[in-house]
Scaffold this motif. Structure first.
Motif, PDB file in Angstrom:
ATOM      1  N   MET A 432       0.830  -1.212   0.000  1.00  0.00           N
ATOM      2  CA  MET A 432       0.000   0.000   0.000  1.00  0.00           C
ATOM      3  C   MET A 432       0.867   1.266   0.000  1.00  0.00           C
ATOM      4  SD  MET A 432      -3.020  -1.087   2.670  1.00  0.00           S
ATOM      5  CE  MET A 432      -3.828   0.495   2.503  1.00  0.00           C
ATOM      6  N   LEU A 433       1.982   1.212   0.719  1.00  0.00           N
ATOM      7  CA  LEU A 433       2.867   2.375   0.745  1.00  0.00           C
ATOM      8  C   LEU A 433       3.485   2.623  -0.624  1.00  0.00           C
ATOM      9  CD1 LEU A 433       4.138   4.543   2.558  1.00  0.00           C
ATOM     10  CD2 LEU A 433       6.013   2.946   3.005  1.00  0.00           C
ATOM     11  N   TRP A 434       3.864   1.554  -1.329  1.00  0.00           N
ATOM     12  CA  TRP A 434       4.422   1.722  -2.667  1.00  0.00           C
ATOM     13  C   TRP A 434       3.389   2.290  -3.626  1.00  0.00           C
ATOM     14  CZ3 TRP A 434       7.236  -3.672  -2.993  1.00  0.00           C
ATOM     15  CH2 TRP A 434       8.358  -3.633  -2.150  1.00  0.00           C
ATOM     16  N   VAL A 435       2.166   1.807  -3.514  1.00  0.00           N
ATOM     17  CA  VAL A 435       1.101   2.353  -4.374  1.00  0.00           C
ATOM     18  C   VAL A 435       0.825   3.801  -4.018  1.00  0.00           C
ATOM     19  CG1 VAL A 435      -1.345   2.145  -4.954  1.00  0.00           C
ATOM     20  CG2 VAL A 435       0.075   0.100  -4.807  1.00  0.00           C
ATOM     21  N   TRP A 436       0.882   4.101  -2.719  1.00  0.00           N
ATOM     22  CA  TRP A 436       0.585   5.457  -2.252  1.00  0.00           C
ATOM     23  C   TRP A 436       1.509   6.480  -2.916  1.00  0.00           C
ATOM     24  CZ3 TRP A 436      -0.326   6.602   3.630  1.00  0.00           C
ATOM     25  CH2 TRP A 436      -0.822   7.908   3.775  1.00  0.00           C
ATOM     26  N   PHE A 437       2.793   6.207  -2.939  1.00  0.00           N
ATOM     27  CA  PHE A 437       3.753   7.149  -3.501  1.00  0.00           C
ATOM     28  C   PHE A 437       4.075   6.858  -4.967  1.00  0.00           C
ATOM     29  CE2 PHE A 437       4.666   7.437   1.068  1.00  0.00           C
ATOM     30  CZ  PHE A 437       4.563   8.806   1.243  1.00  0.00           C
ATOM     31  N   GLY A 438       3.354   5.908  -5.589  1.00  0.00           N
ATOM     32  CA  GLY A 438       3.563   5.631  -7.001  1.00  0.00           C
ATOM     33  C   GLY A 438       4.894   4.995  -7.320  1.00  0.00           C
ATOM     34  N   LEU A 439       5.460   4.214  -6.390  1.00  0.00           N
ATOM     35  CA  LEU A 439       6.767   3.603  -6.608  1.00  0.00           C
ATOM     36  C   LEU A 439       6.682   2.257  -7.329  1.00  0.00           C
ATOM     37  CD1 LEU A 439       8.324   4.368  -3.095  1.00  0.00           C
ATOM     38  CD2 LEU A 439       8.585   5.681  -5.210  1.00  0.00           C
ATOM     39  N   ASP A 440       5.640   1.498  -7.044  1.00  0.00           N
ATOM     40  CA  ASP A 440       5.546   0.147  -7.602  1.00  0.00           C
ATOM     41  C   ASP A 440       4.078  -0.265  -7.601  1.00  0.00           C
ATOM     42  OD1 ASP A 440       6.066  -2.298  -8.607  1.00  0.00           O
ATOM     43  OD2 ASP A 440       7.068  -3.108  -6.822  1.00  0.00           O
ATOM     44  N   GLY A 441       3.688  -1.107  -8.592  1.00  0.00           N
ATOM     45  CA  GLY A 441       2.316  -1.580  -8.689  1.00  0.00           C
ATOM     46  C   GLY A 441       2.146  -3.012  -8.238  1.00  0.00           C
ATOM     47  N   THR A 442       3.049  -3.497  -7.387  1.00  0.00           N
ATOM     48  CA  THR A 442       2.949  -4.883  -6.919  1.00  0.00           C
ATOM     49  C   THR A 442       1.650  -5.112  -6.155  1.00  0.00           C
ATOM     50  OG1 THR A 442       5.351  -4.956  -6.754  1.00  0.00           O
ATOM     51  CG2 THR A 442       4.120  -6.691  -5.633  1.00  0.00           C
ATOM     52  N   GLY A 443       1.218  -4.136  -5.396  1.00  0.00           N
ATOM     53  CA  GLY A 443      -0.009  -4.282  -4.628  1.00  0.00           C
ATOM     54  C   GLY A 443      -1.224  -4.490  -5.509  1.00  0.00           C
TER      55      GLY A 443
END
Length: 714
Positions: A432-443
Motif C-alpha cells: 500500500m505504501l508503494w502504491v501510495w507514492f507511485g513507486l511500484d504496482g505490486t499491490g
C-alpha cells in the motif's frame, strides 16, 4: 557598661547576612538602590484584573462585525475604531496595558476555536494586537532615550498575573487556577510577561513593531538584564531576583555569572555544545563495537545525557508551548527520543550480557544522523525563509499524514480479512505504501490474491484516493503555507528572533553549568538545597559557577566592557578591512558614510540650522548660471530658500487652517451639531433662491416651511 541596642544588633546581623561569599559579587541593581536580596515589585498596585475586563468590555463594544486585518488598518476603520480605543486605554503610568491587551487577544482566539462559523472573535483579537502596537509606539515616541528603553523593557518583560488586585471573592473562587504550582517563590508565583503572551498568541504584528524589536535587540545582546519567571526550576536559586535594569559592564564584577544567561551568549554556547555533541556522535559511530562499550561511546553517553538534561530543563523553563515555537525544537526532541531508546537497550545489553541486544541499540542510534546534521543548518541559517517555512510545513505534513493513515487503515483491515492470513500485515502495508507514492504496482497485481473482484477494487480505489487525491491536497496545502509565510517574511523572521530571545533568558541555575557539568550539579546541589539556607545555597552556587566558567566569564567581561554600548567599529575589523570585498564596490562610500555616527560638532551644526529661522543657514552657496538679460548682461539667479521655508508665503493660511483643525478636533458633539445645522440652513437658502429663479415657488416654500433640522432629527 552600656547595653547595645537590640535593633542595631538586628540591623548588623542582617547586614552580615547580605555579605557575599565572593568579594565582588554583584548586588541587586534596582533603580531605587534597593540593597536587599530581592527587589520589591514596583507594579504591585496596578489593577491588572480590572484592566483586563475593561479592555474586554471596550473591545466587544467597539467591534460587532467581522473585519480582516487589512480592513482594520484602513484609514476609515482606524479613525473610527482603533484610534478612539487607543485614546481610551492610554495611560502613561500603566505599563500593564500591553499585557492586558495581549491576554484578551489570547482569550478571543480561544473563543474563536469553538466558533468556526463566525470570525468576529478573530477580529476582536486582531484589534487587541493593533491597539497594543499603537500604544507601545506611543510609549516609544514619548520616551526616546535610554530611560525610555528601560520603560519599554518593563512593559514587555515585567511579570504580571491576571488576578492581580482582584476582589477577594474572585481569588477565592478561582484559587484552583494557581493551586497546581509546585514551587513557591513569594511575589513571583504565577507571573507571566507580555512578551510570553505575545509568543503564545503568535502576535507577529506586535513583535515586529520597531519598539519591540529595539527591546528584543537590547535583551539579546545583554544591555537589559532581568530575572525571568520560570515554569519549574530543576535547581531553583531565587535568593537574588534581579529587577529589570540597564547593564553597565564597567560597574559589574569581572566574574559575573549572570552573563551566562544572556541570549547572545546562550546561543553561542548552544552552538558549541551541539558541535561537540555531533563530533562525539560521529566518533562513536565510526568506532562502534557491538559487544563492548568503547571509550568514545562512554564519553558520548555522558555528554549526551548532560545535553538532554539541558533540553529538558529548557522545556520546564517556559513550558512546552513556548519551547515548540523554536525552529529546531522538533529536531532536538526527536534526538532525545532516539537517544533514550538507545540508552535503555544499551543498559539492558550490559546488564544481561546479551551481545545480540547491543546490535539494535547501535542501529537505532545510527538513525539519529538525519536529525543531527540538519539541526546545525537550522542554527546557522535560522533566518532563511526555507527553514522558517519548513517548520510550519512539517507540522501540516505530519497532521495530514496522520489523518490519511487513520482514514486508510480501513483498506488495510479489509485486505487482511479478505486474505485470511495468506499475506502478513507488514507485507500488505508495504504494498500500500508503494502504491501510495507511485513507486511500484505490486499491490495492484497481488490484489487478486485477496478476492477476484473486491481485492482489485479496494486497491485501485486506494490508489486513486492516496496517490491522486491525497498528494494533490498535500501539495496544495504546503504551497499555501509557504506562500502565506513568504508574503509576511519580515514578521515571521522577527517573530523567530523574539522566540530565540525569550528562550535565551534563563532563570534556572542549572543552565549556568555546561554539559556534562550540569549532571554533577544536579547530583550535588539538589541535595544541598534541602539542607542549606537560601543564602548559603546561593553562595555555593555562585562560587561553583564562577570557578567552572572562569575563563569564559573573563572573555565575556573583556568583550562587553569594550563593545556592549559602543558604536565604534571593532579594531580587528578595521585592521582586516582589506579582506572585506564589499569595500571594493563602486558605491562603497555610500555605505561607509552611515557606518559610524557623526561627531558632536556636526550634530550641533544640524541642530543650530534647524532652530535658525533664516533660510539657507546650512545651504550651499548659490551657483552662478550664465544667462542673458534683456540688455545682454549676465545675471545670477537668486538663492532658493530651503524646503522648510518654502511654506512661509502661506504662513497665515496654514496657521488659520491649523487653528480650524485644532478647534474641530477638540470641539464637543454639541458644537459639531450646531455647525452642521448652520451648514444645512445655508444649503436650504441656496435651494430656495435657485427654485425662485426657476419659478418653482411652491416647492421652495415647502422646503423653507419645514425649518432647519434639529439635533434630534439628525
Amino acid at each position: 557598661m552600656t547595653r547595645a541596642d537590640p535593633a542595631a544588633e538586628a540591623d548588623e546581623e542582617e547586614e552580615n547576612e547580605e555579605d557575599p561569599l565572593l568579594a565582588d559579587e554583584e548586588r541587586c541593581g534596582h533603580p531605587d538602590h534597593y540593597e536587599g536580596p530581592c527587589a520589591p515589585n514596583p507594579y504591585a498596585d496596578l489593577p491588572v484584573y480590572t484592566t483586563i475586563h475593561r479592555v474586554r468590555h471596550d473591545v466587544i463594544n467597539s467591534i460587532d462585525d467581522s473585519y480582516s486585518i487589512e480592513q482594520l488598518r484602513a484609514p476609515r476603520i482606524n479613525v473610527a475604531i482603533v484610534r478612539p480605543l487607543v485614546d481610551r486605554l492610554w495611560n502613561e503610568k500603566d505599563v500593564s496595558i500591553i499585557y492586558c491587551l495581549l491576554v484578551n487577544k489570547l482569550q478571543f482566539l480561544r473563543e474563536q476555536a469553538f466558533e468556526a462559523h463566525q470570525t468576529i472573535n478573530k477580529t476582536r483579537a486582531q484589534l487587541c494586537e493593533l491597539a497594543a502596537v499603537k500604544i507601545i509606539r506611543r510609549f516609544e515616541e514619548e520616551h526616546p532615550d535610554r530611560e525610555g528603553l528601560l520603560l519599554l523593557a518593563n512593559i514587555l518583560v515585567a511579570g504580571f498575573e491576571p488576578f492581580q488586585n482582584a476582589p477577594r471573592q474572585i481569588k477565592r473562587v478561582h484559587s484552583y487556577a494557581t493551586s497546581w504550582k509546585v514551587q513557591s517563590r513569594g511575589a513571583r508565583i504565577g507571573k507571566s510577561t507580555a512578551l510570553e503572551i505575545a509568543i503564545i498568541s503568535e502576535s507577529k504584528i506586535f513583535l515586529s513593531a520597531p519598539a519591540c524589536q529595539k527591546v528584543m535587540e537590547a535583551i539579546y545582546v545583554g544591555r537589559i538584564v532581568y530575572t525571568p519567571s520560570s515554569f519549574i526550576d530543576i535547581i531553583p536559586d531565587h535568593y537574588k531576583n534581579k529587577p529589570i535594569t540597564l547593564y553597565h559592564p564597567n560597574k559589574a564584577p569581572r566574574l559575573n555569572q549572570y552573563r551566562l544567561m544572556v541570549p547572545r551568549t546562550r546561543n553561542a554556547l548552544d552552538i558549541c555544545q551541539f558541535l561537540t555533541l555531533m563530533i562525539l556522535y560521529i566518533l562513536t559511530m565510526e568506532h562502534r563495537h557491538r559487544d563492548r562499550f568503547t571509550t568514545y561511546e562512554l564519553i558520548f553517553c555522558v555528554y549526551a545525557t548532560g545535553w538532554s538534561l539541558d533540553e529538558f530543563a529548557s522545556i520546564l523553563e517556559h513550558g512546552w508551548q513556548c519551547y515548540t515555537q523554536n525552529l529546531w525544537a522538533f529536531l532536538d526532541f526527536m534526538f532525545i527520543v532516539i537517544y533514550a531508546v538507545y540508552v535503555v537497550l544499551r543498559i539492558h545489553n550490559l546488564a544481561t550480557g546479551d551481545i545480540r541486544s547491543g546490535i539494535p541499540a547501535l542501529d537505532i542510534l545510527a538513525s539519529a544522523a538525519p536529525v543531527l546534521i540538519p539541526r546545525l543548518a537550522f542554527n546557522l541559517l535560522s533566518e532563511n525563509m526555507l527553514f522558517v517555512s519548513l517548520r510550519a510545513m512539517m507540522a501540516d505534513f505530519t497532521v495530514l499524514t496522520l489523518l490519511a493513515v487513520w482514514c486508510f487503515a480501513g483498506f488495510l483491515l479489509s485486505m487482511m480479512w479478505l486474505g485470511e492470513g495468506d499475506h502478513p500485515p507488514i507485507t500488505i502495508s508495504k504494498w500500500m505504501l508503494w502504491v501510495w507514492f507511485g513507486l511500484d504496482g505490486t499491490g495492484i497485481q497481488k490484489s487478486v490474491d485477496f478476492h477476484w473482484f473486491i481485492g482489485p477494487m479496494l486497491m485501485v480505489t486506494f490508489a486513486f484516493l492516496g496517490n491522486t487525491l491525497f498528494l494533490t491536497i498535500l501539495v496544495s496545502m504546503l504551497s499555501s503555507t509557504f506562500a502565506n509565510i513568504a508574503s509576511n517574511a519580515t514578521a515571521e523572521i522577527q517573530y523567530r528572533r523574539a522566540v530565540l530571545t525569550f528562550e535565551g533568558v534563563k532563570g534556572d541555575a542549572i543552565f549556568a553549568y555546561q554539559p556534562p557539568f550540569n549532571i554533577l550539579a544536579l547530583c550535588v546541589l539538589l541535595p544541598l538545597k534541602m539542607v542549606l539556607t537560601p543564602r548559603w545555597f546561593h553562595k555555593i552556587n555562585v562560587t561553583a559557577v564562577r570557578t567552572i566558567n572562569a575563563p569564559l566569564l573573563l572573555l565575556v567581561s573583556v568583550y562587553e566592557r569594550r563593545r556592549l554600548w559602543s558604536t565604534k567599529p571593532m579594531k580587528f575589523k578595521t585592521k582586516l578591512s582589506l579582506w572585506d570585498f564589499s569595500r571594493f564596490s563602486v558605491h562603497a562610500d555610500i555605505q561607509a558614510v552611515f557606518d559610524s555616527d557623526p561627531p558632536q560638532s556636526v550634530l550641533d551644526e544640524i541642530s543650530e540650522a534647524e532652530d535658525d529661522l533664516n533660510p539657507g543657514s546650512l545651504a550651499v552657496p548659490s551657483i552662478v548660471f550664465p544667462s542673458k538679460a534683456a540688455n545682454g548682461r549676465k545675471v545670477s539667479p537668486k538663492k532658493t530658500a530651503k524646503r522648510k521655508d518654502s511654506m512661509s508665503a502661506f504662513e497665515g493660511i496654514t496657521d488659520h487652517l491649523g487653528e480650524w483643525l485644532h478647534g474641530h478636533e477638540n470641539s464637543s458633539l454639541t458644537g459639531r451639531l450646531e455647525a452642521l445645522e448652520a451648514a444645512t440652513r445655508r444649503i436650504e437658502e441656496m435651494v430656495k433662491r435657485i427654485s425662485q429663479d426657476m419659478g418653482d415657488d411652491s416647492s421652495g416654500s415647502e422646503i423653507v416651511g419645514r425649518g432647519p433640522p434639529t439635533a434630534q432629527d439628525i
